[in-house]
Motif scaffolding. Structure first.
Motif, PDB file in Angstrom:
ATOM      1  N   ALA A 147       0.833  -1.206   0.000  1.00 26.16           N
ATOM      2  CA  ALA A 147       0.000   0.000   0.000  1.00 26.16           C
ATOM      3  C   ALA A 147       0.864   1.252   0.000  1.00 26.16           C
ATOM      4  O   ALA A 147       0.568   2.230  -0.695  1.00 26.16           O
ATOM      5  N   ARG A 148       1.943   1.231   0.790  1.00 22.73           N
ATOM      6  CA  ARG A 148       2.832   2.402   0.828  1.00 22.73           C
ATOM      7  C   ARG A 148       3.485   2.637  -0.526  1.00 22.73           C
ATOM      8  O   ARG A 148       3.552   3.772  -1.007  1.00 22.73           O
ATOM      9  N   ALA A 149       3.978   1.549  -1.145  1.00 24.67           N
ATOM     10  CA  ALA A 149       4.611   1.694  -2.459  1.00 24.67           C
ATOM     11  C   ALA A 149       3.600   2.197  -3.486  1.00 24.67           C
ATOM     12  O   ALA A 149       3.893   3.074  -4.305  1.00 24.67           O
ATOM     13  N   GLY A 154       1.124   6.498  -6.724  1.00 25.14           N
ATOM     14  CA  GLY A 154      -0.110   7.247  -6.951  1.00 25.14           C
ATOM     15  C   GLY A 154       0.084   8.738  -6.751  1.00 25.14           C
ATOM     16  O   GLY A 154      -0.449   9.556  -7.511  1.00 25.14           O
ATOM     17  N   ASP A 155       0.861   9.103  -5.735  1.00 21.95           N
ATOM     18  CA  ASP A 155       1.130  10.528  -5.496  1.00 21.95           C
ATOM     19  C   ASP A 155       1.883  11.144  -6.668  1.00 21.95           C
ATOM     20  O   ASP A 155       1.605  12.287  -7.079  1.00 21.95           O
ATOM     21  N   ARG A 180      10.516   2.786 -12.724  1.00 22.60           N
ATOM     22  CA  ARG A 180      11.671   1.958 -13.092  1.00 22.60           C
ATOM     23  C   ARG A 180      12.281   1.300 -11.864  1.00 22.60           C
ATOM     24  O   ARG A 180      12.660   0.122 -11.903  1.00 22.60           O
ATOM     25  N   ASP A 181      12.351   2.039 -10.758  1.00 22.70           N
ATOM     26  CA  ASP A 181      12.986   1.491  -9.554  1.00 22.70           C
ATOM     27  C   ASP A 181      12.117   0.449  -8.868  1.00 22.70           C
ATOM     28  O   ASP A 181      12.632  -0.555  -8.354  1.00 22.70           O
ATOM     29  N   SER A 182      10.789   0.678  -8.827  1.00 24.15           N
ATOM     30  CA  SER A 182       9.920  -0.211  -8.045  1.00 24.15           C
ATOM     31  C   SER A 182       9.297  -1.334  -8.877  1.00 24.15           C
ATOM     32  O   SER A 182       9.044  -2.422  -8.352  1.00 24.15           O
ATOM     33  N   LEU A 183       9.056  -1.095 -10.151  1.00 22.14           N
ATOM     34  CA  LEU A 183       8.369  -2.091 -10.987  1.00 22.14           C
ATOM     35  C   LEU A 183       9.194  -2.517 -12.189  1.00 22.14           C
ATOM     36  O   LEU A 183       8.677  -3.212 -13.070  1.00 22.14           O
ATOM     37  N   ALA A 217      -0.021   2.145 -11.477  1.00 19.24           N
ATOM     38  CA  ALA A 217      -0.227   3.142 -10.424  1.00 19.24           C
ATOM     39  C   ALA A 217      -1.643   3.661 -10.535  1.00 19.24           C
ATOM     40  O   ALA A 217      -2.267   3.583 -11.590  1.00 19.24           O
ATOM     41  N   ALA A 218      -2.150   4.194  -9.432  1.00 13.40           N
ATOM     42  CA  ALA A 218      -3.500   4.762  -9.438  1.00 13.40           C
ATOM     43  C   ALA A 218      -3.571   5.848  -8.383  1.00 13.40           C
ATOM     44  O   ALA A 218      -2.861   5.814  -7.373  1.00 13.40           O
ATOM     45  N   CYS A 219      -4.426   6.823  -8.640  1.00 11.58           N
ATOM     46  CA  CYS A 219      -4.624   7.890  -7.670  1.00 11.58           C
ATOM     47  C   CYS A 219      -6.051   8.392  -7.775  1.00 11.58           C
ATOM     48  O   CYS A 219      -6.650   8.374  -8.852  1.00 11.58           O
ATOM     49  N   ALA A 220      -6.602   8.805  -6.653  1.00 10.98           N
ATOM     50  CA  ALA A 220      -7.933   9.395  -6.633  1.00 10.98           C
ATOM     51  C   ALA A 220      -7.803  10.903  -6.741  1.00 10.98           C
ATOM     52  O   ALA A 220      -6.935  11.504  -6.111  1.00 10.98           O
ATOM     53  N   LEU A 221      -8.666  11.481  -7.564  1.00 10.44           N
ATOM     54  CA  LEU A 221      -8.694  12.927  -7.711  1.00 10.44           C
ATOM     55  C   LEU A 221     -10.039  13.416  -7.199  1.00 10.44           C
ATOM     56  O   LEU A 221     -11.076  13.071  -7.769  1.00 10.44           O
TER      57      LEU A 221
END
Length: 451
Positions: A147-149, A154-155, A180-183, A217-221
């Motif tokens: 969740a943190r990643a 997302g941010d 690139r670093d995380s996925l 990635a996803a983010c709520a707006l």
């Protein structure tokens, strides 16, 4: 990480001798153990649907949450209820990390776990339950890390989508480096964005989105979320000159437009495609997201429809839009505009379906680009709730290119009834339906009023 979840679920299944499943807080399936045996009733309908559809329904979720599982800190016993499709009892292990529930492990009980002490009445739990709860805590730590990643990505995605044009290159670079670093993301891979609206943003501790193929990635707006700086949409100052090479393949119309305020809370999901022009993964992600209990939330309280009735519009099912593919992260703000426009069109026009692509929404590509303004004074009276039947008649008549016989057939009315209604429309609006420009004004206004 998905393999880690599977291994831990298998450990719990082996320790208690019962088939287990792991679901996130939104009841999305993460992993499940083997269900052995020749008995057709080894699984009940609720478990079967959870595995086949990879998610439980809202009704099932509400039924289980009524037992207090979201507040539980120890294992809970859930009795069977054939009327609810729960033919077998269950033991629920809440998956927590630092006081936050991230999901649940469900164990089917065929009767051999009935006498197992869960530790809910002050007595120490059975050692097998204690071991299973320790494993559930390890699952909780993994889900919290995920969740943190996901929140960090997302941010960064949100930062790019709401950035002013001069801040977009830096925001795109930050997102590219994080992906690139995380996925192990390879720059230049085909991407698109999925917009889901409405999206419930009220629960800040909501579970992370499910791990779906291609979802990066996803983010709520929130409603009103738009560029951090810049003038209001719809003013002359908001039409920046198209940058050289802006857009994809010279298509600058979408890229040159400013990012608008989001009309209702929405979700942006960044999806990696298998190939350019192959939006299959985006459709899969959209289908899963629309099944989330956070999709299809009611509009913000007090928001009046554009017809000006003064009453909040009724809740409608969620809709998803898919933007055109791109290989450049700097194009994502334009892709977001396309995805959001497509979602708005699908939300307004049921025939487009709950999921549609930007290149399939036809005239709504133009209508969604228009600034949100009050309806034309001539059309305003027709948009009152008391004249909803007349408005629909006029819209269907114009959709049918003014063909009376076809319109009457679609509406299921006599042709004379149609002529009577159209006469009332002309009298109410002062428009002449025999005039092409009057027809154009009425048609656009009726379509735009539902956006």
């Amino acid at each position: 990480m998905r393999g880690d979840y599977q291994q831990l679920v298998d450990e719990i299944s082996a320790a208690l001798g019962a088939p287990a499943t792991l679901e996130d807080r939104d009841f999305g399936l993460i992993a499940f153990g083997a269900h052995e045996g020749d008995d057709d009733e080894v699984m009940d309908p609720v478990r079967t649907r959870s595995i086949l559809q990879r998610r439980s329904s809202a009704a099932v979720r509400a039924w289980f949450e009524a037992f207090g599982i979201a507040r539980a800190k120890t294992a809970l016993r859930i009795p069977p209820d054939p009327a609810a499709g729960v033919f077998r009892g269950r033991i629920c292990l809440p998956v927590r990390h630092r006081g936050i529930v991230h999901g649940y492990v469900w164990l089917l009980d065929d009767g051999h776990l009935t006498d197992l002490e869960l530790g809910t009445r002050g007595a120490p739990p059975d050692p097998r339950i204690a071991q299973a709860m320790e494993t559930a805590a390890r699952i909780g730590a993994l889900l919290a890390d995920e969740a943190r990643a996901g929140a960090e990505l997302g941010d960064l995605l949100r930062e790019l989508l709401v950035a002013a044009p001069d801040g977009q290159p830096a925001a795109a670079a930050g997102l590219r480096d994080a992906l690139r670093d995380s996925l192990r993301f390879t720059p230049g891979a085909p991407l698109t964005l999925v917009a889901v609206l409405p999206w419930d943003t009220s629960d800040t501790d909501a579970a992370p989105l499910p791990s779906l193929p291609g979802l990066l990635a996803a983010c709520a707006l929130p409603a009103g979320g738009g560029p951090a700086d810049g003038p209001a949409a719809g003013t002359d100052e908001t039409e920046p000159a198209a940058r050289p090479g802006a857009g994809r393949g010279g298509r600058t119309g979408s890229a040159a437009r400013p990012q608008p305020a989001v009309p209702v809370p929405a979700l942006a999901a960044l999806v990696r495609l298998r190939a350019s022009g192959a939006p299959g993964p985006a459709h899969t992600v959209a289908e899963h997201l629309l099944r989330s209990p956070r999709a299809g939330a009611a509009p913000a309280e007090g928001k009046a429809p554009r017809g000006g009735s003064g009453h909040p519009p009724p809740p409608r099912p969620g809709a998803a839009g898919i933007g055109a593919g791109t290989r450049e992260l700097t194009d994502l703000p334009a892709t977001w505009r396309e995805a959001l426009d497509a979602a708005r069109a699908a939300h307004a026009e049921p025939r487009l379906g709950p999921i549609t692509q930007w290149d399939a929404i036809g005239p709504y590509r133009m209508l969604t680009a228009l600034p949100a303004t009050a309806p034309d004074p001539a059309i305003g009276p027709l948009l009152a709730p008391a004249h909803a039947e007349l408005a629909r008649t006029a819209e269907v008549f114009l959709d049918c290119a003014g063909q009376a016989s076809r319109t009457a057939q679609v509406l299921g009315i006599h042709r004379q009834t149609l002529y009577y209604r159209l006469g009332r429309v002309e009298k109410l609006t002062g428009l002449d339906l025999g005039d092409g420009e009057h027809r154009l004004l009425l048609h656009m206004a009726l379509k735009a009023a539902r956006l």
